[in-house]
Write a protein that holds these residues in place. Structure first.
Motif, PDB file in Angstrom:
ATOM      1  N   LEU A 186      50.863  44.612  35.236  1.00 54.69           N
ATOM      2  CA  LEU A 186      50.133  43.708  36.122  1.00 54.69           C
ATOM      3  C   LEU A 186      49.526  44.463  37.288  1.00 54.69           C
ATOM      4  CD1 LEU A 186      49.366  40.868  37.244  1.00 54.69           C
ATOM      5  CD2 LEU A 186      51.643  40.800  38.284  1.00 54.69           C
ATOM      6  N   ARG A 187      50.350  45.276  37.966  1.00 57.55           N
ATOM      7  CA  ARG A 187      49.880  45.983  39.156  1.00 57.55           C
ATOM      8  C   ARG A 187      48.887  47.095  38.823  1.00 57.55           C
ATOM      9  NH1 ARG A 187      51.852  45.440  44.213  1.00 57.55           N
ATOM     10  NH2 ARG A 187      52.942  43.476  44.499  1.00 57.55           N
ATOM     11  N   ALA A 188      49.017  47.690  37.646  1.00 58.74           N
ATOM     12  CA  ALA A 188      48.090  48.756  37.243  1.00 58.74           C
ATOM     13  C   ALA A 188      46.805  48.186  36.640  1.00 58.74           C
ATOM     14  CB  ALA A 188      48.764  49.678  36.233  1.00 58.74           C
ATOM     15  N   ARG A 189      46.717  46.867  36.545  1.00 55.97           N
ATOM     16  CA  ARG A 189      45.560  46.172  35.980  1.00 55.97           C
ATOM     17  C   ARG A 189      45.340  46.516  34.508  1.00 55.97           C
ATOM     18  NH1 ARG A 189      41.047  46.760  40.856  1.00 55.97           N
ATOM     19  NH2 ARG A 189      42.408  46.134  42.554  1.00 55.97           N
ATOM     20  N   GLY A 194      49.400  44.519  28.842  1.00 57.11           N
ATOM     21  CA  GLY A 194      50.510  43.718  29.335  1.00 57.11           C
ATOM     22  C   GLY A 194      50.658  42.408  28.582  1.00 57.11           C
ATOM     23  N   LEU A 195      49.532  41.757  28.300  1.00 59.56           N
ATOM     24  CA  LEU A 195      49.579  40.480  27.591  1.00 59.56           C
ATOM     25  C   LEU A 195      50.029  40.659  26.141  1.00 59.56           C
ATOM     26  CD1 LEU A 195      46.398  38.767  29.033  1.00 59.56           C
ATOM     27  CD2 LEU A 195      48.761  38.035  29.344  1.00 59.56           C
ATOM     28  N   MET A 196      49.743  41.806  25.546  1.00 57.56           N
ATOM     29  CA  MET A 196      50.215  42.078  24.188  1.00 57.56           C
ATOM     30  C   MET A 196      51.734  42.225  24.143  1.00 57.56           C
ATOM     31  SD  MET A 196      47.309  44.732  22.793  1.00 57.56           S
ATOM     32  CE  MET A 196      48.199  45.033  21.273  1.00 57.56           C
ATOM     33  N   SER A 226      43.551  38.022  34.180  1.00 62.06           N
ATOM     34  CA  SER A 226      42.615  38.260  33.082  1.00 62.06           C
ATOM     35  C   SER A 226      41.658  37.089  32.874  1.00 62.06           C
ATOM     36  CB  SER A 226      43.375  38.541  31.781  1.00 62.06           C
ATOM     37  OG  SER A 226      44.163  37.425  31.419  1.00 62.06           O
ATOM     38  N   GLY A 227      41.811  36.036  33.695  1.00 60.32           N
ATOM     39  CA  GLY A 227      40.925  34.881  33.592  1.00 60.32           C
ATOM     40  C   GLY A 227      41.249  33.957  32.436  1.00 60.32           C
ATOM     41  N   GLN A 228      42.424  34.097  31.841  1.00 60.86           N
ATOM     42  CA  GLN A 228      42.835  33.236  30.724  1.00 60.86           C
ATOM     43  C   GLN A 228      43.565  32.006  31.285  1.00 60.86           C
ATOM     44  OE1 GLN A 228      44.710  35.244  27.390  1.00 60.86           O
ATOM     45  NE2 GLN A 228      43.618  37.147  27.827  1.00 60.86           N
ATOM     46  N   ILE A 385      47.331  36.319  43.424  1.00 53.41           N
ATOM     47  CA  ILE A 385      47.523  35.408  42.295  1.00 53.41           C
ATOM     48  C   ILE A 385      46.280  35.411  41.407  1.00 53.41           C
ATOM     49  CG2 ILE A 385      47.942  32.996  41.640  1.00 53.41           C
ATOM     50  CD1 ILE A 385      49.554  32.721  44.231  1.00 53.41           C
ATOM     51  N   ILE A 386      45.121  35.453  42.043  1.00 50.72           N
ATOM     52  CA  ILE A 386      43.853  35.753  41.374  1.00 50.72           C
ATOM     53  C   ILE A 386      43.286  36.973  42.096  1.00 50.72           C
ATOM     54  CG2 ILE A 386      41.495  34.944  40.926  1.00 50.72           C
ATOM     55  CD1 ILE A 386      42.570  32.115  40.781  1.00 50.72           C
ATOM     56  N   PRO A 387      42.809  37.981  41.384  1.00 51.78           N
ATOM     57  CA  PRO A 387      42.300  39.184  42.060  1.00 51.78           C
ATOM     58  C   PRO A 387      41.221  38.842  43.090  1.00 51.78           C
ATOM     59  CG  PRO A 387      42.429  39.540  39.693  1.00 51.78           C
ATOM     60  CD  PRO A 387      42.703  38.085  39.921  1.00 51.78           C
ATOM     61  N   TYR A 388      41.234  39.562  44.194  1.00 51.15           N
ATOM     62  CA  TYR A 388      40.284  39.281  45.268  1.00 51.15           C
ATOM     63  C   TYR A 388      38.836  39.362  44.793  1.00 51.15           C
ATOM     64  CZ  TYR A 388      44.217  39.620  48.534  1.00 51.15           C
ATOM     65  OH  TYR A 388      45.398  39.419  49.210  1.00 51.15           O
ATOM     66  N   GLU A 389      38.563  40.294  43.879  1.00 55.06           N
ATOM     67  CA  GLU A 389      37.195  40.407  43.372  1.00 55.06           C
ATOM     68  C   GLU A 389      36.766  39.110  42.682  1.00 55.06           C
ATOM     69  OE1 GLU A 389      39.014  44.562  43.328  1.00 55.06           O
ATOM     70  OE2 GLU A 389      39.640  42.503  42.882  1.00 55.06           O
ATOM     71  N   SER A 390      37.674  38.512  41.908  1.00 59.46           N
ATOM     72  CA  SER A 390      37.364  37.242  41.233  1.00 59.46           C
ATOM     73  C   SER A 390      37.262  36.104  42.239  1.00 59.46           C
ATOM     74  CB  SER A 390      38.441  36.924  40.189  1.00 59.46           C
ATOM     75  OG  SER A 390      38.510  37.936  39.203  1.00 59.46           O
ATOM     76  N   LEU A 391      38.112  36.141  43.258  1.00 57.07           N
ATOM     77  CA  LEU A 391      38.053  35.098  44.288  1.00 57.07           C
ATOM     78  C   LEU A 391      36.742  35.154  45.064  1.00 57.07           C
ATOM     79  CD1 LEU A 391      41.652  34.960  45.844  1.00 57.07           C
ATOM     80  CD2 LEU A 391      40.532  33.256  44.408  1.00 57.07           C
TER      81      LEU A 391
END
Length: 406
Positions: A186-189, A194-196, A226-228, A385-391
Motif C-alpha cells: 500500500l505505502r509503496a504504491r 498488493g491486490l493480487m 487503485s480507484g476500485q 484514504i484516497i491519494p492526494y493526487e486523486s483528491l
C-alpha cells in the motif's frame, strides 16, 4: 502458543511431583518437556528442564546422565545468554520507537549497529528468538524512513525461507510477514501486486480477531488507492457483516467510519450512507485528537471537500483557517510534506475565488511537487484514504460543477 503452553504444563507437573517426592515419572516428564522446548526453540524452558534433570540425576546418583546433562546445559545456556542480550537490545529499540520524534531519529542512528550485533549472535546460535527480533528490527529500520520496497523484499525473503524449511515451523507466524507485506505494498504504491495478494493473505487470519479487521483495512485502502470503489464497497460490507465487529475498539470503529465517509464522497451507493447521516458524520468528527493520529489530516480534508461540494462559502472560510492552524502546529516535519502540499492546494481554491481554470494552472507546481514526494514512512504519519493526487482531480471537478465564484 500451544507448544509453549505444553512446555509450561509439563514443567509444572514435574515441580508438583518433585515437592510430593514422586521421583518415578519426573525424569520422563522433564525429558518430554526438554524435547518440546528444543524443537520449538524455547530456550528458557529448555534450561529449566535441564536444571531440574541435573538435580534429579545428582539425587539418584546417576553420573553418566548427570555429565551429559551438564554439558548440554552449558551449550543451551550460551544460547540463552545470546537471546537475553538480543531481547535487551530489541526492547530498548522498541521503546525508543514509541517515544518522541527525537528518540526515533536517534534510533535510526544506532539501529544499524544493533542489527549487526544481532546478525553476529544469530550466526553463532541460529536461534529462532534472535531471528525473530532481527527480522522485526530490520523492518523497523526500513519503515522509519519509508523504504517500503525493501520491506516487501525482507518479508518475501522470510516467507521463502519458511517455505524451504529454514525457519522453525512451530514458531514462525507468517501472519506477521503477510500483514507487513500488504501494508508495504500500500505505502509503496504497488497496488496491483498488493491486490493480487490481499485475498489469500486475509484468509490466513481468523475472522474473530482484531488482526482480521486490521488486515481488511489495508485491503480496503488498496482498493481505494487503485480507484476500485465497487470492490471497496464489497469489503466494507464484509466488515459490517462480520459478527465479531462488536469487538472492535472505539478508535478502530472511528477509522472505519472515516473510510466509509470517504467512500460515500466518491461513490455514495457503495457506502450505504444516507446524505443526512454523512453530513452529520462529517460535522461531528473533531478536527484533531491524539487518538486519531494518522487520520487527523484526512478528517480536515474531508470536511473541506464536503463544504466545497455543498457550495458553503462561510463554512469553507472557517475550514481554511483550520487548515492553516493545523499546518502551522503539526505539519512542520519533513514526513508531513505531502499533507502540507495538499493543504496548500486546498487553500489555493479559496485564494483564486474557486476558479477551476486558475486553480489548475496555479496549482500545477504544487501538484508536481506532490507527485515527486513519496509517502512518509513513520507509523503515525498521515494516512491518505484516497491519494492526494486523486483528491485534487476530485477537487477540480467540484469547482467546475460548483456555484461559489463571484
Amino acid at each position: 502458543m500451544r507448544h509453549e503452553q505444553q512446555c509450561v504444563g509439563l514443567l509444572h507437573q514435574a515441580h508438583v511431583l518433585w515437592w510430593e517426592s514422586e521421583r518415578m515419572v519426573i525424569a520422563q516428564l522433564l525429558r518430554k518437556a526438554l524435547r518440546v522446548a528444543l524443537e520449538a526453540e524455547f530456550t528458557q524452558h529448555a534450561v529449566s528442564s535441564l536444571e531440574l534433570l541435573r538435580r534429579l540425576y545428582v539425587e539418584t546418583n546417576n553420573f553418566p546422565q548427570y555429565r551429559t546433562t551438564v554439558r548440554q546445559l552449558e551449550r543451551v545456556r550460551e544460547t540463552l545468554a545470546a537471546e537475553q542480550e538480543t531481547l535487551k537490545l530489541f526492547w530498548g529499540a522498541k521503546m525508543d520507537l514509541m517515544r518522541t520524534v527525537h528518540a526515533r531519529r536517534r534510533l535510526l542512528q544506532y539501529l544499524p549497529s544493533v542489527i549487526d550485533r544481532l546478525e553476529e549472535l544469530y550466526q553463532k546460535t541460529h536461534s529462532y528468538t534472535i531471528y525473530d527480533s532481527l527480522l522485526k528490527l530490520r523492518l523497523m529500520q526500513q519503515e522509519l524512513p519509508g523504504n517500503f520496497d525493501e520491506i516487501i523484499r525482507i518479508t518475501t525473503e522470510a516467507e521463502q525461507q519458511f517455505a524451504k524449511g529454514k525457519l522453525n515451523r512451530k514458531r514462525f507466524d507468517s501472519r506477521f510477514t503477510k500483514y507487513y507485506s500488504l501494508y508495504a505494498h500500500l505505502r509503496a504504491r504497488r497496488l496491483e501486486e498488493g491486490l493480487m495478494l490481499a485475498e489469500d493473505y486475509l484468509k490466513a487470519f481468523s475472522r474473530s480477531t482484531n488482526n482480521w479487521f486490521s488486515m481488511l483495512e489495508n485491503y480496503f485502502l488498496l482498493t481505494m488507492h487503485s480507484g476500485q470503489y465497487d470492490r471497496a464497497g464489497e469489503l466494507l460490507r464484509r466488515m459490517q457483516q462480520n459478527p465479531f465487529v462488536t469487538k472492535l475498539t472505539r478508535p478502530a470503529i472511528q477509522r472505519w467510519e472515516l473510510m466509509r465517509a470517504y467512500l460515500y464522497f466518491v461513490r455514495p451507493d457503495e457506502a450505504g450512507l444516507r446524505p443526512l447521516h454523512f453530513a452529520q458524520l462529517v460535522q461531528s468528527v473533531p478536527d484533531h485528537s491524539r487518538d486519531k493520529r494518522g487520520y487527523n489530516v484526512a478528517i480536515l480534508i474531508l470536511q473541506f471537500l464536503h463544504y466545497l461540494q455543498q457550495n458553503n462559502a462561510e463554512a469553507l472560510l472557517m475550514r481554511l483557517e483550520g487548515l492553516r492552524k493545523y499546518e502551522t502546529a503539526h505539519l512542520r516535519d519533513v514526513s508531513t510534506l505531502r499533507s502540507r502540499l495538499f493543504f496548500r492546494l486546498l487553500q489555493l481554491t479559496v485564494k483564486v475565488d474557486y476558479d477551476p481554470v486558475m486553480c489548475e494552472e496555479k496549482g500545477q507546481a504544487l501538484l508536481n511537487r506532490l507527485r515527486d514526494t513519496p509517502p512518509p514512512g513513520e507509523a503515525y504519519s498521515d494516512i491518505e484514504i484516497i491519494p492526494y493526487e486523486s483528491l485534487w482531480v476530485i477537487t477540480l471537478e467540484l469547482l467546475r460543477n460548483g456555484k461559489l465564484r463571484s
